[in-house]
Design a protein around this motif. Structure first.
Motif, mmCIF file in Angstrom:
data_model
loop_
_atom_site.group_PDB
_atom_site.id
_atom_site.type_symbol
_atom_site.label_atom_id
_atom_site.label_comp_id
_atom_site.label_asym_id
_atom_site.label_seq_id
_atom_site.Cartn_x
_atom_site.Cartn_y
_atom_site.Cartn_z
ATOM 1 N N VAL A 34 44.747 51.850 33.960
ATOM 2 C CA VAL A 34 43.475 51.421 33.362
ATOM 3 C C VAL A 34 42.718 52.631 32.840
ATOM 4 C CG1 VAL A 34 41.209 50.394 33.846
ATOM 5 C CG2 VAL A 34 43.294 49.306 34.718
ATOM 6 N N ARG A 35 42.591 53.675 33.639
ATOM 7 C CA ARG A 35 41.878 54.889 33.200
ATOM 8 C C ARG A 35 42.596 55.572 32.040
ATOM 9 N NH1 ARG A 35 41.136 55.270 38.592
ATOM 10 N NH2 ARG A 35 42.875 56.687 38.920
ATOM 11 N N THR A 38 42.399 52.778 28.742
ATOM 12 C CA THR A 38 41.174 52.095 28.327
ATOM 13 C C THR A 38 40.572 52.674 27.044
ATOM 14 O OG1 THR A 38 40.629 51.228 30.504
ATOM 15 C CG2 THR A 38 38.790 51.553 28.987
ATOM 16 N N PRO A 39 40.436 53.996 26.906
ATOM 17 C CA PRO A 39 39.811 54.503 25.667
ATOM 18 C C PRO A 39 40.572 54.085 24.400
ATOM 19 C CG PRO A 39 39.896 56.231 27.325
ATOM 20 C CD PRO A 39 40.698 55.082 27.856
ATOM 21 N N MET A 40 41.883 54.167 24.435
ATOM 22 C CA MET A 40 42.688 53.801 23.276
ATOM 23 C C MET A 40 42.605 52.303 23.008
ATOM 24 S SD MET A 40 46.792 54.284 22.581
ATOM 25 C CE MET A 40 46.785 55.605 23.729
ATOM 26 N N MET A 41 42.688 51.520 24.057
ATOM 27 C CA MET A 41 42.635 50.064 23.900
ATOM 28 C C MET A 41 41.255 49.637 23.400
ATOM 29 S SD MET A 41 44.766 49.119 27.369
ATOM 30 C CE MET A 41 44.410 47.367 27.361
ATOM 31 N N ARG A 42 40.209 50.282 23.904
ATOM 32 C CA ARG A 42 38.844 49.949 23.474
ATOM 33 C C ARG A 42 38.671 50.267 21.989
ATOM 34 N NH1 ARG A 42 35.606 51.703 27.375
ATOM 35 N NH2 ARG A 42 35.031 49.605 27.976
ATOM 36 N N ALA A 43 39.138 51.433 21.553
ATOM 37 C CA ALA A 43 39.012 51.810 20.145
ATOM 38 C C ALA A 43 39.780 50.839 19.256
ATOM 39 C CB ALA A 43 39.521 53.237 19.944
#
Length: 188
Positions: A34-35, A38-43
């Protein structure tokens, strides 16, 4: 082995190891995934959803699905692309349900640090024109175009995401590009 030591060793571990442990029910390993992603998936979700408030909901849904289906992941080395496919499906489902659209005017586009106001106004008008051109496209064409141009998906990946054939993807993209070119003619 202490929890902190275990977490730190997993942070540096290969996806195969981390995903394998998570598939066995290790919540610490899943938290690492998750950590990590998450940034890539959110973008990526933000690009599909136009930066809407639904992004966090899509990520939550994607991670719930990932947790439930992790044991079915055949190649743990493909965890990143597998998570991105789940994110894409969840975001596209959200677009379909809400009948929302990709509004380029709300997207965070990088701009040169020092740009003259007239050039900046021209660039903003160009983005607005592209947004209007995208809004005029049928949903299937717009989804294909966004996945290809913003998501960087291959034709095969788009076909899989939208559950259509590769030849259908080619046709949808060709029609979308042709329509966008015609509508953007004044901006050439």
């Amino acid at each position: 082995m202490s929890y902190e030591f275990e977490r730190e060793s997993l942070e540096n571990a290969d996806d195969r190891i981390v995903a394998g442990r998570a598939a066995d029910g290790d919540t610490v390993a899943f938290a690492v995934l998750v950590r990590r992603y998450t940034p890539m998936m959110r973008a990526y979700a933000r690009r599909i959803l136009s930066g809407s408030a639904d992004v966090d909901d899509v990520l939550q849904d994607a991670f719930i699905t990932a947790w439930e289906q992790l044991a079915q992941l055949q190649d743990p080395g493909q965890t990143k692309s597998w998570l991105m496919r789940i994110t894409s499906r969840k975001a596209i489902d959200r677009v379909r349900v809400s009948r929302s659209y990709t509004d380029l005017t709300e997207m965070e586009l990088p701009a040169p640090e020092r740009i003259a106001p007239p050039r900046q106004a021209e660039a903003n008008a160009g983005v607005a024109a592209l947004n209007e051109a995208l809004l005029a496209l049928p949903d299937a064409q717009r989804e294909c175009w966004v996945l290809r141009e913003f998501g960087g998906y291959t034709y095969e990946e788009i076909a899989e995401q939208l559950d259509v054939s590769v030849s259908t993807v080619r046709g949808l993209l060709a029609r979308a590009r042709k329509d966008i070119i015609v509508r953007m003619e004044d901006w050439r």
